[in-house]
Design an enzyme around this catalytic site. Sequence first.
Site, PDB file in Angstrom:
ATOM      1  N   GLU A 239      15.255 117.776   4.669  1.00  0.00           N
ATOM      2  CA  GLU A 239      14.346 117.280   6.082  1.00  0.00           C
ATOM      3  C   GLU A 239      12.919 116.848   5.918  1.00  0.00           C
ATOM      4  O   GLU A 239      12.283 117.046   5.614  1.00  0.00           O
ATOM      5  CB  GLU A 239      14.704 118.310   7.756  1.00  0.00           C
ATOM      6  CG  GLU A 239      14.309 117.938   8.332  1.00  0.00           C
ATOM      7  CD  GLU A 239      14.502 118.882   9.658  1.00  0.00           C
ATOM      8  OE1 GLU A 239      14.575 117.893  10.832  1.00  0.00           O
ATOM      9  OE2 GLU A 239      14.369 120.306   9.224  1.00  0.00           O
TER      10      GLU A 239
ATOM     11  N   ASN B 133      17.629 125.445   6.489  1.00  0.00           N
ATOM     12  CA  ASN B 133      19.264 125.253   6.077  1.00  0.00           C
ATOM     13  C   ASN B 133      20.178 126.097   5.906  1.00  0.00           C
ATOM     14  O   ASN B 133      20.170 127.500   6.088  1.00  0.00           O
ATOM     15  CB  ASN B 133      18.944 125.582   4.898  1.00  0.00           C
ATOM     16  CG  ASN B 133      17.534 124.509   4.179  1.00  0.00           C
ATOM     17  OD1 ASN B 133      17.231 123.465   4.160  1.00  0.00           O
ATOM     18  ND2 ASN B 133      17.113 125.270   3.912  1.00  0.00           N
TER      19      ASN B 133
ATOM     20  N   GLU C 248      14.795 120.282  17.874  1.00  0.00           N
ATOM     21  CA  GLU C 248      13.179 121.184  17.644  1.00  0.00           C
ATOM     22  C   GLU C 248      12.346 121.611  19.217  1.00  0.00           C
ATOM     23  O   GLU C 248      12.012 122.362  18.795  1.00  0.00           O
ATOM     24  CB  GLU C 248      12.142 120.271  17.233  1.00  0.00           C
ATOM     25  CG  GLU C 248      12.882 120.209  15.506  1.00  0.00           C
ATOM     26  CD  GLU C 248      12.281 120.881  14.279  1.00  0.00           C
ATOM     27  OE1 GLU C 248      12.262 122.319  14.894  1.00  0.00           O
ATOM     28  OE2 GLU C 248      13.570 120.851  13.812  1.00  0.00           O
TER      29      GLU C 248
ATOM     30  N   HIS D  21      12.915 131.261  14.698  1.00  0.00           N
ATOM     31  CA  HIS D  21      12.647 129.779  15.179  1.00  0.00           C
ATOM     32  C   HIS D  21      14.022 129.427  13.967  1.00  0.00           C
ATOM     33  O   HIS D  21      15.018 128.503  14.661  1.00  0.00           O
ATOM     34  CB  HIS D  21      11.380 129.194  14.870  1.00  0.00           C
ATOM     35  CG  HIS D  21      11.714 127.288  15.376  1.00  0.00           C
ATOM     36  ND1 HIS D  21      10.798 126.762  16.421  1.00  0.00           N
ATOM     37  CD2 HIS D  21      12.252 126.641  14.231  1.00  0.00           C
ATOM     38  CE1 HIS D  21      11.580 125.437  16.104  1.00  0.00           C
ATOM     39  NE2 HIS D  21      11.790 125.746  15.189  1.00  0.00           N
ATOM     40  N   GLU D  22      13.543 129.602  12.951  1.00  0.00           N
ATOM     41  CA  GLU D  22      15.040 129.036  12.648  1.00  0.00           C
ATOM     42  C   GLU D  22      16.371 129.719  12.177  1.00  0.00           C
ATOM     43  O   GLU D  22      17.394 128.524  12.102  1.00  0.00           O
ATOM     44  CB  GLU D  22      14.303 129.495  10.507  1.00  0.00           C
ATOM     45  CG  GLU D  22      12.667 128.954  10.219  1.00  0.00           C
ATOM     46  CD  GLU D  22      12.594 126.880  10.750  1.00  0.00           C
ATOM     47  OE1 GLU D  22      13.993 126.439  10.970  1.00  0.00           O
ATOM     48  OE2 GLU D  22      11.386 126.828  10.816  1.00  0.00           O
TER      49      GLU D  22
END
Length: 882
Positions: A127, A271, A326, A303-304
Site C-alpha cells: 500500500e 494485509n 482509514e 486497528h489492523e
Amino acid sequence: MKKGATGPTTYRSEYIAFGWRLERVRLRFDIGEDATLVHSELLLHRQHVEGTTQDLVLHGQELELLEVVVDGQALSQEAYRCDADQLVIPALPDRCTLNLSVRIKPQENSALEGLYACGNFMLTQCEAEGFRKITYFPDRPDVMTTYEVTIEADRNRYPVLLSNGNRVDSGETEDNRHWVTWHDPFPKPCYLFALVAGDLAHIEDEFVTASTRRVTLRVYVEHRNIDRCRHAMDSLIKSMRWDEERFGLEYDLDVYNVVATDDFNMGAMENKSLNIFNSKYVLARPDTATDADYQAIEGVIGHEYFHNWTGNRVTCRDWFQLTLKEGLTVFRDQEFSADMQSRAVQRIQDVRVLRNRQFPEDAGPMSHPIRPDEYVEVNNFYTMTVYQKGATIIRMFHTILGEEGFQKGMKLYFERHDGQAVTCDDFIAAMADANDTNLAAFGRWYQQSGTPQLTVTSRYDADLREYTLSIRQHTPPTQDQPDKVPLVIPLRMGLLGSDGAALPLQLAGEAADASVSADRLFLLHEEKESITFVNVDEAPVPSLLREFSAPVKLSYDYSDADLALLMARDSDTFVRWEAAQLLAQKGILDQVAQLASGKKMQMPEAIVQAFSKLVADGETDPALIAEALILPSEEYLAEQMDTVDVDGIFAAREFTKSLFAQRLWPALVQRYAVLNDGIPYAKTAEAVSRRRLKNVLLAYLVTQPDGQQYAEQQLRASDNMTDTLAALRSLVMCGSAVKDEALSEFEDRWSDDPLVTDKWFSLQAMVPGPGTAAQVKRLMGHAAFSIRNPNKVRALLGVFSMSNPTGFHTRSGDGYALVADQVIELNAINPQMAARTVSAFNQWRRYDDNRSTLMREQLQRIADIDGLSPDVGEIVANALET
C-alpha cells in the site's frame, strides 16, 4: 494534493473503471541469493468499459522483464511496449491467460515498498502502489481478485514462508530448497498482498469465533524478541472478541498471522490474514515498554484487525476514497480502546492528537478535504486529515444516529458492498437508507478542507427568563479552497447554574416537565443561528461542544470563574478537561504578551487555585486529573497566535509550570508520595492510571531544585520502563547535574535493544534550546543510528523537528539546515520518509521574518536538487506556493 505541486496530477473526476476483469492470479516467487524471480499468471476477461483503451496497460517499476506469454505463446519484444512505469500489450483476445516473468532485487530496495529485505528476512509493503515494484499488474484498488501464491526459497535461510489466506500445500526441491503455497479465497486488491520469508520465531494461540470456527493465531518475530509478543497476542484476541460483540463481525479464515519488523515506513499494514507490523507496535515487556506503548500496541493491533472488514472485505474504489477505510477504522479502534481502557481519557487523547497535528495541517499548505479531488503523489495522502479528521467525521454519524442507528447503517453497508471496492458516497448512502434520513448535506465534510470555527455569544434576559446563544460558523479560506460553505455541525451542550447544578434545556413551546433534558444535541446548518432557552432563572454558564461533538475550534468569552466552575462541576469529562486547558492557555498566552511588552510575567490567582483543586481531587480517576494537569503543548499554543513567538511560548509555559510547582508544592509532594507507593509493577487499569498522574506530578516537581531528588530516587527504584523513562525525561528536561550520567547508564543497559534505544534518541532530541541541533547531528553518527531505518529517523529527526520548537526553530537556522540536509539524503534513499520529514517546514510563513526567511531558503534548496522525488516535490512546491 494541489496544483502548486510538481509532476502529473491525478484527479478524482477522471476515474474510469479498469477495462478488464481479473478472474484470478497465480504468483510464484523464487527467492535467490541476489535476486528474486517473480512469475505471474493472470486470467483476464475484457470488460469493454467506455473511455478505456483496447490495450492492456499494466503498472511496473524497477522491474527486469524476462518474458511475456499470452495463451501459451511467447511474445516478441515488438509485440508490446515497456517503459519505466508501464507494460502495454495491444491486440489481446477478450479472454486470455497472461504469463509474465520478472527479476527484482529486494536486497537493494531501500525505499521499503514492494518486496524488500529487513535484516535476515524479506517482506512486502504494497500500500499504496508498492505492488508494481513486484511485478507488472493493474495496481489499483478497484481491481479485486483471488490469489494463489507459491514461495520457494532456501530452507535454512528462509524456513518460514508466509502469504495471504490459508496454507494449502508445501514440499521440498533439490539443493535444500522448499516451497509453500497459500490460497486466499476472498477477492482483494493487490495493495493487500503480503509475503514474508525468513528465519522467524513465533508464539501461537487460538480463537474460537461466535460460529465455533477455530482460528490459529501466530505472532512472528526475530528469535531475540520472542519473549515480548504476549501482549500483542492478547490484544489480537481482545480485538476479535470485541468486533464480534460490538459490530457482529466475525473473522473469515483459518489462520491469522502477525509479523514484526524493525524496518517499516508506517505503523502497520492490514494485509489480508498476514498483518505486517512495525516492531514498535508488537514488542512489549514491562522493563522495555511504557504504559503508552502497551496502549498503542493494543490500539494498532485492533486497528489492523478491524480492517479485515472495513478495508479488506469492503475496500476503496480509488485512493481518493482512502478515508472510507482509514477514517472508519480509526473510529473503530478508538472505540475499542475506549471500551478496553477509560472512555473519557481515550476521548481526550484523541482530541489532543487532532488539535496538535491535524488542525495545523488543515491550516497549512497541504490542507485538503478528507476526500481530496486531486493529488500528485499518493503516498502524501496518508495524512492526519484522512485518518484522524476522517474518524471524527465518522464519529459525527454516530453522534447523530446513535449507537443503534449507526450499527444499522454498518450492517446495510456490509450487506450491500461485501467483496466490492466502493466510495465514501456508498457509505453515506448506507447510513442514510438504514435510518430513513437524508444525510446529503453532511457530505460537505468530505468535500471541504479547513477547520470550522464556531463563535458563540450569549444574552440573558432576566425579565423574560430567557437565555439565547448566537452561533456563527466560519471556515477560513485555505490555499486549496478559498470559498467555504456552512457545514452540518452537531453541537452537544448543557447549561450550569452558579452552584454548578445542571439546568433543564427547555425550548419555547416545550412543556416544563421531567422530560426536558439537561444535555441536548443541536444540528447547526447555517452560517448564523440562535438557540433560545426559556424558564432559565439565572444567567447560566454554557457547557459547549460536549464530548467534542465536532472537529471545530470553539470561541466563547468565558471568564476565569466560568472555567473554574466547569472544571469542578460539569458532568461532561471532555468539557472539564477543556476548561482546564482553556484556563492554562489564557494564562500562558497572557504571559507571552506580557513578556513581549517587557513586563514581568504573573499568573492570575484564580488559575492557580483552580489547578490546586485538581491536585487535591481524590475522587476523580487519576488519569483524568493527569490529563487536565498537562499544560497545552507549545505546538498547540503556537496555533493560537498569528505570528508564532517561539521563545515567548516556551518561556511562558516554563514559567507557568514552575509557578504552579512553587505555589502548590506541599500538595504536589503529598500526592506524589501517595502515588509513589513502592508497590511492584502491575498492568492493571488502576495501576496505569496512578502511574500516569504520578509522573505528571513529577514533571512539575523537578522544575524546583528540591524536586530533582524525587526523579533521581524514582530512577533508581524503578521496576518498569514507564517510571524509568519518566524519571529520566524529568532529569534531562530540567537540566539536572546527573542527567549525563543517567543517560549514559541508560544507553549502556539498552544498547542491544533498538526500540529502547529509540527512546534514548528521542529524549535527547527533545531537549529545548539552540544547542540541541548540534547534539542531534552528533547522535546521527552514533552506531545505533541509521538514516535507512524509519524508526531511527522518526525518533531523532522527527522528534527534533516536530516536538522541539526552540531546538528546531533556533534563530541561527542550524535546526533548519540540519533537517534539510537529511531530507536531501533521504530523498534518494526513502522518498516517503523524506516527505514526512520535510513537512516540518510547512508552517514557515507563520513565523517571524528571520525564521521564515531561513526556512524558505532551505525549502528552496531542497526544491533545487536534481532527482527530487514526487513525494518530496509535492510538499515542497505546495509550501513555497504563494
